[in-house]
Design an enzyme around this catalytic site. Structure first.
Site, PDB file in Angstrom:
ATOM      1  N   GLY A  21       0.654  -1.167  -0.101  1.00 25.64           N
ATOM      2  CA  GLY A  21       0.005  -0.081  -0.003  1.00 25.64           C
ATOM      3  C   GLY A  21       0.810   1.192   0.001  1.00 25.64           C
ATOM      4  O   GLY A  21       0.465   2.311   0.635  1.00 25.64           O
ATOM      5  N   ILE A  51       4.923  -3.376   8.328  1.00 31.24           N
ATOM      6  CA  ILE A  51       6.078  -2.959   7.531  1.00 31.24           C
ATOM      7  C   ILE A  51       5.759  -1.475   6.884  1.00 31.24           C
ATOM      8  O   ILE A  51       4.990  -1.399   6.171  1.00 31.24           O
ATOM      9  CB  ILE A  51       6.366  -4.020   6.645  1.00 31.24           C
ATOM     10  N   LYS A  87       6.304  21.755 -10.465  1.00 30.12           N
ATOM     11  CA  LYS A  87       7.716  21.635 -10.779  1.00 30.12           C
ATOM     12  C   LYS A  87       7.753  21.914 -12.104  1.00 30.12           C
ATOM     13  O   LYS A  87       7.235  21.346 -13.126  1.00 30.12           O
ATOM     14  CB  LYS A  87       8.071  20.252 -10.588  1.00 30.12           C
ATOM     15  N   GLU A 351      16.825  12.333 -11.334  1.00 29.98           N
ATOM     16  CA  GLU A 351      15.878  12.951 -12.180  1.00 29.98           C
ATOM     17  C   GLU A 351      14.167  12.311 -11.762  1.00 29.98           C
ATOM     18  O   GLU A 351      13.633  12.665 -12.657  1.00 29.98           O
ATOM     19  CB  GLU A 351      16.150  12.498 -13.562  1.00 29.98           C
TER      20      GLU A 351
HETATM   21  C1  LIG Z   1      15.901   8.368  -1.432  1.00 30.58           C
HETATM   22  C2  LIG Z   1      14.915   8.132  -2.124  1.00 30.58           C
HETATM   23  C3  LIG Z   1      13.984   9.226  -2.927  1.00 30.58           C
HETATM   24  C4  LIG Z   1      13.197   8.952  -3.870  1.00 30.58           C
HETATM   25  N1  LIG Z   1      12.585  10.019  -4.444  1.00 30.58           N
HETATM   26  C5  LIG Z   1      11.962  10.009  -5.389  1.00 30.58           C
HETATM   27  C6  LIG Z   1      11.471  11.009  -6.200  1.00 30.58           C
HETATM   28  O1  LIG Z   1      11.871  12.073  -5.925  1.00 30.58           O
HETATM   29  N2  LIG Z   1      10.631  10.659  -7.090  1.00 30.58           N
HETATM   30  C7  LIG Z   1      10.129   9.589  -7.498  1.00 30.58           C
HETATM   31  O2  LIG Z   1       9.447   9.146  -8.533  1.00 30.58           O
HETATM   32  N3  LIG Z   1      10.638   8.368  -6.789  1.00 30.58           N
HETATM   33  C8  LIG Z   1      11.254   8.512  -5.567  1.00 30.58           C
HETATM   34  N4  LIG Z   1      11.679   7.383  -4.999  1.00 30.58           N
HETATM   35  C9  LIG Z   1      11.355   6.202  -5.309  1.00 30.58           C
HETATM   36  C10 LIG Z   1       9.738   6.152  -4.863  1.00 30.58           C
HETATM   37  O3  LIG Z   1       9.815   6.271  -3.325  1.00 30.58           O
HETATM   38  C11 LIG Z   1       9.235   4.909  -4.786  1.00 30.58           C
HETATM   39  O4  LIG Z   1       9.147   4.414  -6.345  1.00 30.58           O
HETATM   40  C12 LIG Z   1       7.489   5.005  -4.512  1.00 30.58           C
HETATM   41  O5  LIG Z   1       7.352   5.465  -3.329  1.00 30.58           O
HETATM   42  C13 LIG Z   1       7.064   3.579  -4.522  1.00 30.58           C
HETATM   43  O6  LIG Z   1       7.292   2.662  -3.586  1.00 30.58           O
HETATM   44  P1  LIG Z   1       6.678   1.303  -3.354  1.00 30.58           P
HETATM   45  O7  LIG Z   1       5.155   1.716  -3.226  1.00 30.58           O
HETATM   46  O8  LIG Z   1       6.987   0.448  -4.266  1.00 30.58           O
HETATM   47  O9  LIG Z   1       7.288   0.807  -2.149  1.00 30.58           O
HETATM   48  P2  LIG Z   1       6.798   1.298  -0.385  1.00 30.58           P
HETATM   49  O10 LIG Z   1       6.544   2.769  -0.319  1.00 30.58           O
HETATM   50  O11 LIG Z   1       8.256   0.669   0.316  1.00 30.58           O
HETATM   51  O12 LIG Z   1       5.801   0.323  -0.073  1.00 30.58           O
HETATM   52  C14 LIG Z   1       5.660  -1.117   0.091  1.00 30.58           C
HETATM   53  C15 LIG Z   1       4.350  -1.608   0.738  1.00 30.58           C
HETATM   54  O13 LIG Z   1       4.377  -2.843   0.743  1.00 30.58           O
HETATM   55  C16 LIG Z   1       3.968  -3.396   1.879  1.00 30.58           C
HETATM   56  N5  LIG Z   1       4.372  -4.579   2.190  1.00 30.58           N
HETATM   57  C17 LIG Z   1       6.013  -5.236   2.357  1.00 30.58           C
HETATM   58  N6  LIG Z   1       5.805  -6.391   2.710  1.00 30.58           N
HETATM   59  C18 LIG Z   1       4.829  -6.704   2.723  1.00 30.58           C
HETATM   60  C19 LIG Z   1       4.257  -8.081   3.273  1.00 30.58           C
HETATM   61  N7  LIG Z   1       4.939  -9.171   3.491  1.00 30.58           N
HETATM   62  N8  LIG Z   1       2.862  -8.037   3.140  1.00 30.58           N
HETATM   63  C20 LIG Z   1       2.090  -7.023   3.083  1.00 30.58           C
HETATM   64  N9  LIG Z   1       2.272  -5.814   2.693  1.00 30.58           N
HETATM   65  C21 LIG Z   1       3.761  -5.756   2.421  1.00 30.58           C
HETATM   66  C22 LIG Z   1       4.166  -2.196   2.861  1.00 30.58           C
HETATM   67  O14 LIG Z   1       3.619  -2.206   4.288  1.00 30.58           O
HETATM   68  C23 LIG Z   1       4.154  -0.972   2.087  1.00 30.58           C
HETATM   69  O15 LIG Z   1       2.792  -0.808   2.287  1.00 30.58           O
HETATM   70  C24 LIG Z   1      12.567   7.626  -3.903  1.00 30.58           C
HETATM   71  C25 LIG Z   1      13.144   6.481  -3.364  1.00 30.58           C
HETATM   72  C26 LIG Z   1      14.273   6.800  -2.518  1.00 30.58           C
HETATM   73  C27 LIG Z   1      15.027   5.640  -1.681  1.00 30.58           C
END
Ligand SMILES: Cc1cc2nc3c(=O)[nH]c(=O)nc-3n(C[C@H](O)[C@H](O)[C@H](O)COP(=O)(O)OP(=O)(O)OC[C@H]3O[C@@H](n4cnc5c(N)ncnc54)[C@H](O)[C@@H]3O)c2cc1C
Length: 507
Positions: A21, A51, A87, A351
């Site tokens: 999520g 998590i 932006k 970027e």
């Molecule tokens: C330092 C940094 C800066 C960034 N800056 C940018 C930016 O400026 N622009 C940009 O486009 N992107 C940026 N990103 C990337 C961006 O943060 C991610 O691409 C975006 O937030 C997507 O994250 P996600 O949803 O894949 O993962 P997460 O936000 O980590 O979400 C993972 C989800 O999975 C759930 N989960 C995990 N394991 C389980 C399990 N076993 N069972 C059930 N649920 C589980 C967690 O609870 C959570 O809800 C950045 C990343 C980093 C590290």
């Protein structure tokens, strides 16, 4: 007609389960709920309260506006609700060398002259010392320098027609907004942590998964948005990860928030640091700051100190440390599982491309939406397309590191990184006669490559011979007219702060 498909056989996907999520999970849930609504597919999203989400992700690129519009979300309402700002591009300070500055604006370049493109005739004049800096011909760059913003308006043949922008936002607020949007359209949210995944014995497809509360969820299609842990695609299906740190050396970030600016800048500020770089991203309610660095050249304490020194006394949160490995999942789609977001890969945020790669993954999933046969031709094509998008973004990022004059071990290491063949060709082509081609669906347009190459002192040896078809005096006139028009247009623009207050202040 013997080979025609039997339209009576119901092979449709009936059940989709999304794991995660964060931004990726809720973007996928919202888009599937909206675009697949007539198919009456059951969509469930599992998110773990144990998590945490990654908690960063504040800058985006212009295609995000299409994602928002395609969902039918009112832009002003969204910007207000998630305290976003606009932006217009990225300002690079000290990047090429200390004291240097260049701006990477969004948006197309100005109009061509006959068959000759703007980059070609600007470059010819620039090489002859008869053109101003590239920024002066971009309405985005000039507006950004003055902290001004407005959306494009219908003003034919003026730069106001083509103002191109993205958003800065708090990714958690964006995800929360999309969560409400998706649940209002039938997506079922399930709180729980996936603790076991059952694979079908005959083909290794995911059959079901079990949550920590004992609940079992079966589905036809699983979408892995579980972040860096990649619970399904990595752990359960054992799809490997290509480590790209040989090209993108940064692998750590230190992140802290500080007080909001009175008139937030409509751009991301990037400042080069001894072992990486720092960002400043203004939101309505805070300023996001991050220091991205390479652990081989700086330890966490020094990285933290460097970040804090630059925030004076306006820090409002303790710095949070994040570790990552740049790279991508070898297959974004394996069997009946598609990975999006960090589960699929991560290229450092210089970027701001990660949320865009999620968006591209979703768009292509909709394009190649499967039935329960999961045709391998579709899956292979999907994987190749996503690989292409990741590789082009990697090249664009690598170019930033490969061409600088900064001193110090880290920057020297960066200059020694061997270029990919595709990037070398791009640079060679530009170095010869200033030519830039945008390939297929690659994210960054010609303007972006031009701005960064020129910004980083990659200068062509000669100009495009086609420009000899133009009268030099007319080219000079044209350039002057563009510059004057950009100035008139930006003079009349409101301050970014006033634009937000007037159109989309938080309720
Ligand atoms: C330092 C940094 C800066 C960034 N800056 C940018 C930016 O400026 N622009 C940009 O486009 N992107 C940026 N990103 C990337 C961006 O943060 C991610 O691409 C975006 O937030 C997507 O994250 P996600 O949803 O894949 O993962 P997460 O936000 O980590 O979400 C993972 C989800 O999975 C759930 N989960 C995990 N394991 C389980 C399990 N076993 N069972 C059930 N649920 C589980 C967690 O609870 C959570 O809800 C950045 C990343 C980093 C590290």
């Amino acid at each position: 007609m013997g080979n025609s498909p039997d339209i009576e056989t119901d092979n449709r996907i009936r059940d989709v389960v999304i794991v995660g999520g964060g931004t990726a999970g809720w973007m996928a849930a919202a888009a599937l709920a909206k675009h697949l609504a007539p198919m009456k597919i059951r969509i469930r999203l599992v998110e773990s309260e144990a998590i945490a989400t990654v908690g960063v992700g504040e800058a985006t690129v212009p295609p995000i506006m299409d994602f928002i519009r395609q969902l039918g979300i009112a832009e002003d309402e969204l910007v207000g609700a998630i305290r976003a700002t606009f932006k217009l591009g990225i300002a690079y300070r000290d990047w090429t060398r200390p004291g240097d500055f260049y701006f990477h604006p969004f948006g197309p370049t100005s109009a061509g002259m006959g068959a000759v493109s703007f980059p070609a005739y600007w470059l010819k004049m620039f090489l002859a010392g008869k053109a101003a800096r590239l920024e002066e011909y971009s309405v985005q760059a000039v507006a950004a320098a003055q902290n001004k913003f407005m959306r494009p308006v219908h003003a034919p043949n003026t730069p106001l027609n083509k103002i191109t922008y993205a958003l800065h936002f708090d990714a958690s607020l964006f995800a929360a907004y999309l969560s409400r949007f998706a649940q209002a359209r039938g997506v079922e949210r399930i709180a729980g942590t996936v603790c076991a995944v059952l694979l079908r014995s005959e083909d290794g497809f995911i059959e079901s998964m079990t949550l920590d509360n004992g609940q079992t969820l079966a589905a036809d299609l699983f979408i892995d948005c579980s972040g860096f842990g990649a619970r399904l695609i990595g752990e359960a299906l054992d799809v490997g990860f290509d480590d790209w740190s040989r090209w993108l050396p940064c692998d750590r970030a230190m992140v802290a928030h500080s007080a909001p600016a009175a008139n937030p800048a409509p751009y991301t500020l990037v400042i080069a640091r001894p072992a990486g770089w720092q960002w400043r991203i203004p939101l309505q309610h805070r300023t996001g700051n991050g220091h991205v660095y390479c652990s081989g050249f700086m330890d966490d304490d020094s990285a933290r100190d460097l970040l804090l020194e630059s925030l004076d006394d306006t820090r409002v949160t303790e710095p949070m440390a994040l570790r990552f490995t740049p790279g991508r999942r070898r297959k974004a789609w394996a069997k009946n599982c598609v990975a999006l977001g960090l589960a699929c890969g991560f290229l450092e945020p210089l970027e701001a491309t990660s949320i865009h790669l999620i968006q591209r993954g979703i768009a292509m999933l909709l394009k190649f939406f499967p039935d329960r046969q999961f045709e391998s031709a579709d899956i292979e094509r999907y994987n190749r397309m996503l690989e292409f998008e990741f590789a082009r973004v990697r090249d664009f990022l690598l170019m930033h590191y490969a061409h600088t004059e900064r001193k110090g071990a880290f920057w020297e290491h960066c200059r020694a990184i061997p270029l990919t063949d595709t990037l070398r060709e791009k640079i060679d082509l530009f170095r010869s006669r200033g030519r830039i081609l945008r390939e297929d669906t690659e994210l960054f347009p010609i303007q972006s490559w031009l701005s960064v190459m020129i910004g980083q002192n990659i200068v062509p040896r000669g100009y495009d011979p086609m420009t000899d078809s133009l009268d030099i005096a007319k080219v000079a006139e044209k350039l002057e007219a563009i510059r004057a028009q950009v100035k008139i247009c930006t003079d009349g623009m409101p301050d970014h702060r006033d634009f937000i207050r007037q159109h989309c202040a938080a309720a």
